[in-house]
Scaffold this motif. Structure first.
Motif, PDB file in Angstrom:
ATOM      1  N   MET A   1       0.866  -1.145  -0.388  1.00 51.02           N
ATOM      2  CA  MET A   1      -0.178  -0.091  -0.075  1.00 51.02           C
ATOM      3  C   MET A   1       1.116   1.101   0.129  1.00 51.02           C
ATOM      4  O   MET A   1       2.311   1.380   0.445  1.00 51.02           O
ATOM      5  N   GLU A  29      -1.103   7.367   8.953  1.00 44.02           N
ATOM      6  CA  GLU A  29      -1.458   6.632   7.555  1.00 44.02           C
ATOM      7  C   GLU A  29       0.369   5.718   6.918  1.00 44.02           C
ATOM      8  O   GLU A  29       0.789   5.017   6.423  1.00 44.02           O
ATOM      9  N   TRP A  32       2.108   3.799   9.176  1.00 42.80           N
ATOM     10  CA  TRP A  32       1.771   1.979   9.559  1.00 42.80           C
ATOM     11  C   TRP A  32       0.560   2.544   7.584  1.00 42.80           C
ATOM     12  O   TRP A  32      -0.974   1.959   7.994  1.00 42.80           O
ATOM     13  N   PRO A  33       1.074   2.096   6.746  1.00 41.48           N
ATOM     14  CA  PRO A  33       0.481   2.471   5.098  1.00 41.48           C
ATOM     15  C   PRO A  33      -0.804   0.927   5.182  1.00 41.48           C
ATOM     16  O   PRO A  33      -1.843   1.294   4.323  1.00 41.48           O
ATOM     17  N   GLU A  34      -0.114  -0.100   5.908  1.00 43.00           N
ATOM     18  CA  GLU A  34      -0.840  -1.478   5.451  1.00 43.00           C
ATOM     19  C   GLU A  34      -1.510  -1.717   6.474  1.00 43.00           C
ATOM     20  O   GLU A  34      -2.688  -2.438   7.326  1.00 43.00           O
ATOM     21  N   ARG A  44      -1.725  -6.896  15.318  1.00 43.54           N
ATOM     22  CA  ARG A  44      -2.422  -6.356  14.356  1.00 43.54           C
ATOM     23  C   ARG A  44      -3.652  -5.289  14.679  1.00 43.54           C
ATOM     24  O   ARG A  44      -4.350  -4.612  14.377  1.00 43.54           O
TER      25      ARG A  44
END
Length: 316
Positions: A1, A29, A32-34, A44
């Motif tokens: 991502m 964002e 941690w873009p994913e 997670r």
């Protein structure tokens, strides 16, 4: 991502990053873009602790700040002011001085503006950046002193620093640049710079200074060209035009934007020039790059920045 998109105009920037929450959301964002990943257990799932600006892992309870390990680490300055500082530093053609930043952001103390810019400069060098390739021009110059009475182009003048510069050849134009403060123009120093900066097998163009002679035995195709011989022969083709242009732009920038720079901080100003020069075609993207690089750099404190001097130079 991919990273989140970035405002294209100053009005979009103002609307996008108008408060602390907007800045925190953007950092989330970028970091941690994913989606969130716990630095300790790789969990997670997490929830924000808004009052403390932290995220707590649902699996192990580990708490992490979005600014930890970045230039914003433990800052007492509002995030939206940091965002504006990074924006003004990366998107304006001439950059910005600490005096200008203090006025633009309405900061009460000059030291705050000076420290912010120096922390950002120290986030501009990517430890994983690749070596220059293809054809590269290399030359040295003096920065910071009156350039008069020079013998053979290499006699150091009072208070001048010696800088070596490398620029990739890209047709008639220039590619990436690298700059470093050096103690002398000896063969060991210049060869060491080239080996640390330019990939083996590249064609390296220099002037006729003997300090570059060892390059031919270090895996490079060395093509020296004497400026004096070219002038005597009436050769109108300029010698090392790209690196000389970069040096001229550097000196113009230092004189115009910063007026003067102390020797102890010159390297970080060279790093800023390099960062901006290498992203001159995409100035808006430089802001994202600066925040991204900041996550790979150890945070720098004011004490560390001023460890070897008496503090901020009011001229910069």
């Amino acid at each position: 991502m991919s990273r989140p998109d970035f405002p294209r105009t100053i009005l979009e920037f103002q609307a996008r990053f108008g408060d602390e929450k907007a800045c925190l959301d953007y950092l989330l964002e970028c970091r941690w873009p994913e989606g969130y990943v716990c630095p300790r257990c790789q969990g997670r799932s997490a929830w924000p602790l808004a009052a403390r600006g932290l995220w707590e892992c649902a699996a192990c309870g580990y708490q992490v700040s979005l600014t930890a390990g970045t230039v914003l680490h433990k800052t007492h300055t509002a995030l939206h002011l940091w965002f504006w500082a990074a924006y003004l530093m990366t998107t304006g053609t001439p950059g910005i001085s600490a005096r200008q930043l203090q006025r633009q952001l309405g900061l009460s103390r000059y030291e705050t503006a000076w420290t912010m810019l120096h922390k950002l400069r120290r986030a501009m060098v990517n430890p994983e950046r690749t070596l220059l390739t293809g054809e590269v021009e290399v030359d040295e110059c003096e920065v910071g002193g009156p350039e008069i009475g020079r013998r053979g182009g290499r006699s150091l003048t009072a208070r001048a620093a010696h800088v070596v510069v490398a620029v990739e050849v890209r047709g008639q134009g220039s590619g990436r640049v690298r700059m470093k403060v050096i103690q002398d123009a000896s063969g060991d120093t210049l060869t060491g710079f080239v080996m640390d900066t330019v990939a083996r097998g590249a064609i390296v163009h220099t002037d006729g200074w003997m300090g570059y002679a060892p390059l031919a035995k270090k895996g490079y195709t060395h093509r020296p060209r004497s400026q004096r011989a070219a002038k005597k022969a009436g050769d109108t083709d300029p010698v090392l035009p790209r690196v000389h242009r970069a040096i001229s732009n550097l000196k113009t920038w230092l004189r115009g934007t910063h007026r003067s720079v102390g020797d102890e901080h010159l390297q970080v100003y060279l790093d800023e020039f390099t960062f901006r020069y290498n992203r001159r075609g995409t100035p808006m993207a430089a802001f994202q790059s600066l925040l991204g690089l900041g996550t790979t750099q150890a945070p720098t404190t004011y004490r560390q920045i001023t460890a070897h001097d008496s503090g901020p130079d009011p001229a910069t």
